[in-house]
Every structure is written in C-alpha cells, then in structure tokens.
Design an enzyme around this catalytic site. Structure first.
Site, PDB file in Angstrom:
ATOM      1  N   SER A   1       0.827  -1.207   0.000  1.00 49.28           N
ATOM      2  CA  SER A   1       0.000   0.000   0.000  1.00 49.28           C
ATOM      3  C   SER A   1       0.864   1.262   0.000  1.00 49.28           C
ATOM      4  O   SER A   1       1.858   1.362   0.713  1.00 49.28           O
ATOM      5  CB  SER A   1      -0.899  -0.007   1.241  1.00 49.28           C
TER       6      SER A   1
ATOM      7  N   CYS B   1      -0.837   3.405  10.300  1.00 47.93           N
ATOM      8  CA  CYS B   1      -0.147   4.498   9.616  1.00 47.93           C
ATOM      9  C   CYS B   1       0.415   5.480  10.622  1.00 47.93           C
ATOM     10  O   CYS B   1      -0.323   6.071  11.401  1.00 47.93           O
ATOM     11  CB  CYS B   1      -1.067   5.242   8.660  1.00 47.93           C
TER      12      CYS B   1
ATOM     13  N   THR C   1       5.801   1.028   8.326  1.00 49.00           N
ATOM     14  CA  THR C   1       7.096   1.693   8.512  1.00 49.00           C
ATOM     15  C   THR C   1       7.413   1.928   9.992  1.00 49.00           C
ATOM     16  O   THR C   1       6.531   1.937  10.835  1.00 49.00           O
ATOM     17  CB  THR C   1       7.097   3.047   7.777  1.00 49.00           C
TER      18      THR C   1
ATOM     19  N   GLY D   1       8.849  -5.352   4.131  1.00 52.54           N
ATOM     20  CA  GLY D   1       9.868  -4.502   4.726  1.00 52.54           C
ATOM     21  C   GLY D   1      11.179  -4.774   4.016  1.00 52.54           C
ATOM     22  O   GLY D   1      11.885  -5.722   4.334  1.00 52.54           O
TER      23      GLY D   1
ATOM     24  N   GLY E   1       7.358  -2.867  -1.537  1.00 55.10           N
ATOM     25  CA  GLY E   1       7.007  -1.451  -1.416  1.00 55.10           C
ATOM     26  C   GLY E   1       8.050  -0.534  -2.018  1.00 55.10           C
ATOM     27  O   GLY E   1       8.100  -0.340  -3.238  1.00 55.10           O
ATOM     28  N   THR E   2       8.927  -0.033  -1.174  1.00 60.09           N
ATOM     29  CA  THR E   2       9.908   0.987  -1.570  1.00 60.09           C
ATOM     30  C   THR E   2      10.708   0.601  -2.817  1.00 60.09           C
ATOM     31  O   THR E   2      11.021   1.460  -3.643  1.00 60.09           O
ATOM     32  CB  THR E   2      10.860   1.236  -0.374  1.00 60.09           C
TER      33      THR E   2
HETATM   34  C1  LIG Z   1       5.934   6.449   0.182  1.00 58.06           C
HETATM   35  C2  LIG Z   1       5.239   5.412   1.023  1.00 58.06           C
HETATM   36  C3  LIG Z   1       3.875   5.507   1.239  1.00 58.06           C
HETATM   37  C4  LIG Z   1       3.223   4.546   2.013  1.00 58.06           C
HETATM   38  N1  LIG Z   1       1.864   4.645   2.181  1.00 58.06           N
HETATM   39  C5  LIG Z   1       1.210   3.660   2.858  1.00 58.06           C
HETATM   40  C6  LIG Z   1      -0.204   3.672   2.956  1.00 58.06           C
HETATM   41  O1  LIG Z   1      -0.906   4.522   2.411  1.00 58.06           O
HETATM   42  N2  LIG Z   1      -0.799   2.673   3.675  1.00 58.06           N
HETATM   43  C7  LIG Z   1      -0.075   1.663   4.265  1.00 58.06           C
HETATM   44  O2  LIG Z   1      -0.669   0.765   4.890  1.00 58.06           O
HETATM   45  N3  LIG Z   1       1.275   1.617   4.162  1.00 58.06           N
HETATM   46  C8  LIG Z   1       1.921   2.588   3.481  1.00 58.06           C
HETATM   47  N4  LIG Z   1       3.278   2.532   3.351  1.00 58.06           N
HETATM   48  C9  LIG Z   1       4.028   1.419   3.995  1.00 58.06           C
HETATM   49  C10 LIG Z   1       4.296   0.284   3.006  1.00 58.06           C
HETATM   50  O3  LIG Z   1       3.091  -0.274   2.522  1.00 58.06           O
HETATM   51  C11 LIG Z   1       5.144  -0.834   3.688  1.00 58.06           C
HETATM   52  O4  LIG Z   1       4.421  -1.334   4.811  1.00 58.06           O
HETATM   53  C12 LIG Z   1       6.483  -0.337   4.184  1.00 58.06           C
HETATM   54  O5  LIG Z   1       7.013   0.671   3.346  1.00 58.06           O
HETATM   55  C13 LIG Z   1       7.511  -1.469   4.316  1.00 58.06           C
HETATM   56  O6  LIG Z   1       7.757  -2.111   3.082  1.00 58.06           O
HETATM   57  P1  LIG Z   1       8.959  -1.667   2.077  1.00 58.06           P
HETATM   58  O7  LIG Z   1      10.203  -1.580   2.905  1.00 58.06           O
HETATM   59  O8  LIG Z   1       9.003  -2.733   1.031  1.00 58.06           O
HETATM   60  O9  LIG Z   1       8.589  -0.336   1.533  1.00 58.06           O
HETATM   61  C14 LIG Z   1       3.961   3.477   2.587  1.00 58.06           C
HETATM   62  C15 LIG Z   1       5.344   3.394   2.358  1.00 58.06           C
HETATM   63  C16 LIG Z   1       5.986   4.324   1.590  1.00 58.06           C
HETATM   64  C17 LIG Z   1       7.472   4.198   1.351  1.00 58.06           C
END
Ligand SMILES: Cc1cc2nc3c(=O)[nH]c(=O)nc-3n(C[C@H](O)[C@H](O)[C@H](O)COP(=O)(O)O)c2cc1C
Length: 324
Positions: free
Chosen positions: A38, A147, A209, A259, A281-282
């Site tokens: 997300s 969040c 996060t 993550g 995600g990222t």
């Molecule tokens: C720019 C950005 C926006 C995000 N927006 C949301 C969001 O709207 N809802 C949500 O549940 N998580 C949100 N997240 C968290 C991600 O879904 C994920 O849980 C978190 O970034 C860890 O995964 P990653 O390291 O692969 O990014 C966001 C993360 C990033 C980097």
C-alpha cells in the site's frame, strides 16, 4: 453481481498459488505470493503500462480514508542509508471518490485488488469498509491499523483492545476477507497479532514503517515537513523478518511479510520465517518491475530445488520445521 477474476492456475507446476484467507468462505486465492505494498503502487492503473500486472498476486491500493485528504506538508520523503523516510499523510480521494474514480479501473485490472482503508472511529471503519464490499475484482480489505503519519493512526495497532474493536468494526461492514496491517512501533507485536486474529482478521500483514527522523543541519530543523516519518526499504528488513518470525509462531492465520523486499532472496527470507506471501514497497520506486521479478525468481527457485509448491518453503527456517 460480484465477479472475481480467475486468480489461480492450480495446474501450473511448480505452483506459486496461495490462499491468504483459507478460513474465509471466499478465500483470497492468488496466482503468486507477491503483492505490491500500500502507498507504493498508487491505485493500480499508474503502473499497468510498465508492469505485467497479470504476473502479480494482487495489488494493494493506497490507503483510502472516509473523506478526501490532501496529505502532509512537503518535503514528504527523504533518502536514508538503505532506505527512505516518508510522511506522505495519506493523500487520497476519500471513500466515495475512490469508488467513483477507481472502482471502474480495478474491475478492469488483470490482477485482483486489495483495498487498504483507514478511518477514525468504529462507525467510520464500518461505513468505509462497506463501500468496497461486492466491487468487481476487489478480493479483500486491508485495514491499515498502523499508519504513523496521521494523528492517532498509531493507536489502532499499539493497543490490543483497540485493534480488536477496530477489526470487529471492519468485519461488520464487509463480507470480504479482512487483512489487518500491523505496526512495528511496539515492544511486542504478538499480543496485538493475537487480538487481531481473535477479532476475526483472516490474515495479518506486517510491517508498516518504523518511526524515524532526519534533521536538516543547515536549517537546524527536521527535514520532512511533518517532522517525523516512517522508515522503509532494505534498512528495516532484518527487523521485519524478525517480526514475521515472531508473529507467525503465535497465530494460525496467514501472515504477509514486508519490509525491504528487493530480491528473490529477500522474499525467501520472509517465506522461510513463516510468511505465506510478501509485499514489495519501496523497491518499486527504484525499479517498478521489482514485484514481477521476484515472482519469476521464486518460480526459478522452486524449479532449481525440485519443489512443487511455494507452500513447501513457508516456515522452513522455523524450529518446528527443522525438527520435523
Ligand atoms: C511512500 C510510502 C507511502 C506509504 N503509504 C502507505 C499507505 O498509504 N498505507 C499503508 O498501509 N502503508 C503505506 N506505506 C508502507 C508500506 O506499505 C510498507 O508497509 C512499508 O514501506 C515497508 O515495506 P517496504 O520496505 O518494502 O517499503 C507506505 C510506504 C511508503 C514508502
């Protein structure tokens, strides 16, 4: 009439197919154990010309709130060692806007859609969730209990009682499977995970996060417009894998790990820790096709090892598997 795209090909060998809600009458049957996370993949259509969406398990939408939101003051993101910090503040068209503008797009996507939602009291969680029930190609609700970037957002997943009440409210609104997304910003995730399971969650996704801050030393101020933000990317991966390992050992519903997943090996770490699927995600910001590549990589891994199903990998690093 509710239509759900055919999402699994059980005849495929080796099989990457997973069911992320085996205890729910509908199930969440996906052709691959890789979803987009997300907030990092918009509402799905933004990437459809770049990514082969049909290869993915599902996309998870940006979190939708009851009313439209503009998001936080800029700057909203900053790069950090092996990761990034964001405080986007959930900009989104609101529940009504999402159904009007996005539902027709979701119906047309070649992979299923999980709608992420966040609200502020039990009634608004119920009403918001209900908006997305019965939409074509929407296969589950992900309740974003976690969040860190909206006032009060952390409350939902730092207290087991509130987490349970929130999930019951979501459950009241939908017949769809419900996934509870948990925050790592707690001392011990396990009581919250158990409370979510007891309250009727069909699966858990973790982690959101981690709270962090970057200081702009020229300005002598926090860099992000909102001050603190959420840390994501490879920097948080070992922590996320540990959270999944702990939680998968304490609940019997599927866990979706995320993550810092960038490579196939990263995804395998989560799966071996006990996750049934992963979200990317990222990494998508640097390489939009990361999730698609991880799907290919997992298929290659199963082929090389002579394994029939991705389920054969789940939990392999857990003591109960090692001793068995
Ligand atoms: C720019 C950005 C926006 C995000 N927006 C949301 C969001 O709207 N809802 C949500 O549940 N998580 C949100 N997240 C968290 C991600 O879904 C994920 O849980 C978190 O970034 C860890 O995964 P990653 O390291 O692969 O990014 C966001 C993360 C990033 C980097």
């Amino acid at each position: 009439m509710r239509a759900i795209a055919p999402t699994t090909d059980a005849s495929e060998t080796p099989s990457l197919a997973v069911n992320l809600a085996p205890g729910h009458p509908y199930g969440v049957r996906l052709r691959a154990p890789v979803l987009t996370a997300s907030g990092t993949f918009g509402f799905g259509d933004e990437y459809r010309d770049i990514v082969d969406l049909a290869a993915l398990g599902a996309i998870v939408t940006k979190t939708v709130t009851p009313e439209p939101r503009e998001g936080n003051r800029t700057p909203r993101t900053v790069e950090t060692p092996s990761g990034m910090l964001n405080s986007i503040g959930l900009p989104n068209p609101g529940g009504e806007g999402a159904v009007r503008e996005k539902a027709p797009i979701w119906a047309d996507l070649p992979c299923p859609v999980v709608v992420s939602i966040a609200a502020h009291d039990p009634e608004s969680w119920t009403t918001l969730a209900a908006r997305f029930d019965g939409l074509d190609n929407v296969v589950a609700i992900e309740a974003n209990l976690s969040c860190p970037n909206v006032a009060g957002g952390l409350d939902y997943s730092t207290d087991p009682t509130t987490a349970a009440a929130t999930l019951k409210a979501v459950r009241r609104g939908v017949s769809l499977p419900v996934i509870a997304k948990l925050s790592p910003n707690v001392t011990d995730l396990r009581p919250i995970a158990r409370a979510a399971e007891d309250a009727g969650a069909d699966a858990l996704s973790l982690i959101n996060t981690l709270l962090g801050m970057v200081i702009d030393t020229d300005a002598a101020l926090p860099f992000l417009g909102a001050g603190a933000g959420g840390l994501s990317g490879p920097a948080i991966r070992p922590l996320a894998v540990r959270c999944v390992y702990d939680v998968a050992g304490t609940v019997s519903i599927p866990v979706i790990g995320m993550g810092g997943v960038v490579t196939t090996d990263d995804a395998l770490q989560f799966l071996m820790a006990g996750a049934s699927a992963v979200q990317v995600g990222t990494a998508t910001f640097r390489e939009p096709r990361t999730a698609e590549r991880v799907v290919d990589g997992l298929r290659g891994y199963l082929e090389r090892r002579g394994l029939e199903s991705i389920g054969d990998v789940v939990g392999l690093a857990r003591p109960e598997c090692a001793s068995g």
